[in-house]
Design an enzyme around this catalytic site. Structure first.
Site, short mmCIF file in Angstrom:
data_model
loop_
_atom_site.label_atom_id
_atom_site.label_comp_id
_atom_site.label_asym_id
_atom_site.label_seq_id
_atom_site.Cartn_x
_atom_site.Cartn_y
_atom_site.Cartn_z
N PHE A 36 0.85 -1.18 0.00
CA PHE A 36 0.00 0.00 0.00
C PHE A 36 0.89 1.23 0.00
O PHE A 36 1.78 1.35 0.83
CB PHE A 36 -0.93 0.03 1.22
N ASP A 71 9.26 2.50 1.46
CA ASP A 71 8.08 3.21 1.96
C ASP A 71 7.97 2.91 3.45
O ASP A 71 7.48 1.85 3.85
CB ASP A 71 6.83 2.76 1.20
N LYS A 121 2.89 9.83 8.19
CA LYS A 121 2.18 9.38 9.38
C LYS A 121 2.74 9.98 10.69
O LYS A 121 2.44 11.11 10.98
CB LYS A 121 2.10 7.86 9.40
C1 LIG Z 1 -0.74 5.46 4.96
C2 LIG Z 1 0.28 4.98 3.99
C3 LIG Z 1 0.49 5.65 2.78
C4 LIG Z 1 -0.35 6.82 2.32
O1 LIG Z 1 -0.26 7.93 3.16
P1 LIG Z 1 -1.37 9.09 3.01
O2 LIG Z 1 -0.91 10.11 4.00
O3 LIG Z 1 -2.69 8.50 3.33
O4 LIG Z 1 -1.31 9.58 1.63
C5 LIG Z 1 1.49 5.18 1.95
N1 LIG Z 1 2.25 4.12 2.30
C6 LIG Z 1 2.08 3.46 3.45
C7 LIG Z 1 2.96 2.31 3.80
C8 LIG Z 1 1.08 3.86 4.34
O5 LIG Z 1 0.88 3.17 5.47
#
Ligand SMILES: *Cc1c(COP(=O)(O)O)cnc(C)c1O
Length: 400
Positions: free
Chosen positions: A132, A218, A247
């Site tokens: 994700f 990521d 986050k």
């Molecule tokens: C939450 C998340 C995203 C997206 O972040 P947003 O602030 O919602 O755009 C991307 N990668 C990972 C691993 C995430 O947990």
């Protein structure tokens, strides 16, 4: 609900509670009912709700300056970038407002890197099943989750999605003359709290080195102390060329960042990228305060201690509730519990027992508590989870 949500896009399956205020690990609804918050904005509030240090940083900055354009030097940007670089592999930082924008920046950086070196045919981003990366076109294409792509037209070109278990496919994709970068979460979050092994991360690093690709981590969910080290990659010793964070970076204030080595960022010259709100003074002030707190050794030690306790207790629960728990996974305070009963129903019943947890792929629920949570609150959460299991077991008996 007191107010109708009729005028909002219906994109969220919301839990029917009207949250009003939070304090540390606790959240209260309008009627004063208390919940233990093991979602924390999905790993956003690393220091819990209403942290006094963050409130102070925010209000002090709010009285001075809210916004100036990036055509001026913005207070705090150089300082926070300096702290992030000193504490990581990176040399340079670009600030965004969200996680997916940080991913977008990383993907553009990767293609630009190769173009600047005379290889504009190198465009392929290699991503993994179960990943994700957020909700922009590029991010959903990179992650390849069919549900998030459905109905949005053709996929963007230059993305390859493979299984982490299919090493031949990964190698073939990396060796393609059009390959640009590998994008991976060291610990998959939404996908079900799957931690990649050190060997898997090393394999990806080696493939990048052998083929001239950039390795992008990521760490939007698993970074910023979540796993007990500041960055999840530190457990493996495998460093990326580029890393996306967000986050918990702002402790609850929206902020993201793309970190890179000087070489990886060498294509990102004047005019190549930008943002109106990215790196604004309020975000920087809160980000600096949050970073200083989360990077403290005591805080990281707390994550190790409480997550060790949680893991050990959950392994015990797996023995006593074999009809409920299939597997306990994740890393640090990114805890995944793979369930036997339906995870969505479990989340609802847990909420009725005063415990808020997040969902996840492969029928998991995720526990993503504040990083400064106490062992007593972790104990309380486990008690509420067991109460929930008892309800589910009783229901199963009734229908049997
Ligand atoms: C939450 C998340 C995203 C997206 O972040 P947003 O602030 O919602 O755009 C991307 N990668 C990972 C691993 C995430 O947990």
């Amino acid at each position: 609900m007191a107010e109708s949500e009729d005028h909002l896009f219906g994109v969220y399956a919301r839990a029917p509670i009207e949250v009003e205020r939070g304090e540390g690990s606790r959240l209260y609804d309008r009627s004063g009912r208390e919940y233990l918050d093991f979602v924390q904005g999905i790993a956003v509030n690393g220091l819990g709700h209403a942290n006094p240090i963050l409130i102070e940083a925010m209000t002090a900055q709010a009285k001075k300056l809210w916004h100036v354009s990036n055509i001026f030097t913005i207070p705090g940007q150089a300082e926070l970038a300096g702290k992030l670089c000193a504490a990581s592999f990176a040399d340079q930082v670009f600030f965004t407002n969200s996680g997916t924008e940080a991913v977008e920046c990383a993907l553009k950086l990767a293609r630009k890197y190769h173009a600047a070196k005379g290889h504009d045919e190198r465009i392929d981003i290699i991503g993994f099943q179960g990943a994700f990366h957020g909700r922009t076109y590029a991010a959903v294409t990179a992650a390849g989750n069919q549900t998030y792509l459905e109905g949005f037209g053709p996929r963007l070109p230059g993305f390859v999605n493979v299984s982490l278990d299919d090493h031949d496919a990964i190698r073939a994709a990396a060796e393609a003359p059009t390959a640009a970068a590998i994008l991976v979460e060291p610990v998959q979050g939404e996908g079900g709290a799957r931690a990649l092994t050190d060997a898997e991360l090393q394999m990806l690093r080696d493939l990048c080195d052998q083929n001239g690709l950039l390795l992008i981590f990521d760490e939007i969910q698993c970074g910023m102390g979540r796993t007990g080290k500041l960055w999840a990659y530190e457990h493996s010793g495998v460093a990326p060329d580029v890393m996306c964070i967000a986050k918990a970076l702002g402790g609850g204030f929206p902020i993201g960042a793309c970190l890179a080595t000087r070489d990886a960022a060498s294509g990102m010259v004047v005019g190549s990228h930008g943002s109106t709100f990215g790196g604004n003074p309020l975000a920087m002030a809160v980000g600096i305060a949050a970073f200083d707190e989360i990077s403290k050794p005591e805080l990281l030690e707390n994550v190790v201690k409480v997550s060790g306790y949680l893991k050990q207790q959950l392994e015990g629960l797996k023995q006593t509730w074999p009809d409920m728990i299939d597997d306990v996974r994740g890393k640090g305070l990114l805890v995944g519990i793979k369930l036997k009963p339906n995870n969505r129903e479990m989340m609802t019943l847990a909420r009725e027992n005063g415990l808020l947890v997040a969902g996840g792929g492969e029928n998991c629920i995720r526990m993503l508590p504040a990083l400064n949570i106490t062992e007593a609150d972790a104990r309380e959460a486990l008690d509420r989870l067991e109460k929930t299991f008892a309800v589910v077991r009783e229901k199963a008996k009734e229908t049997a």
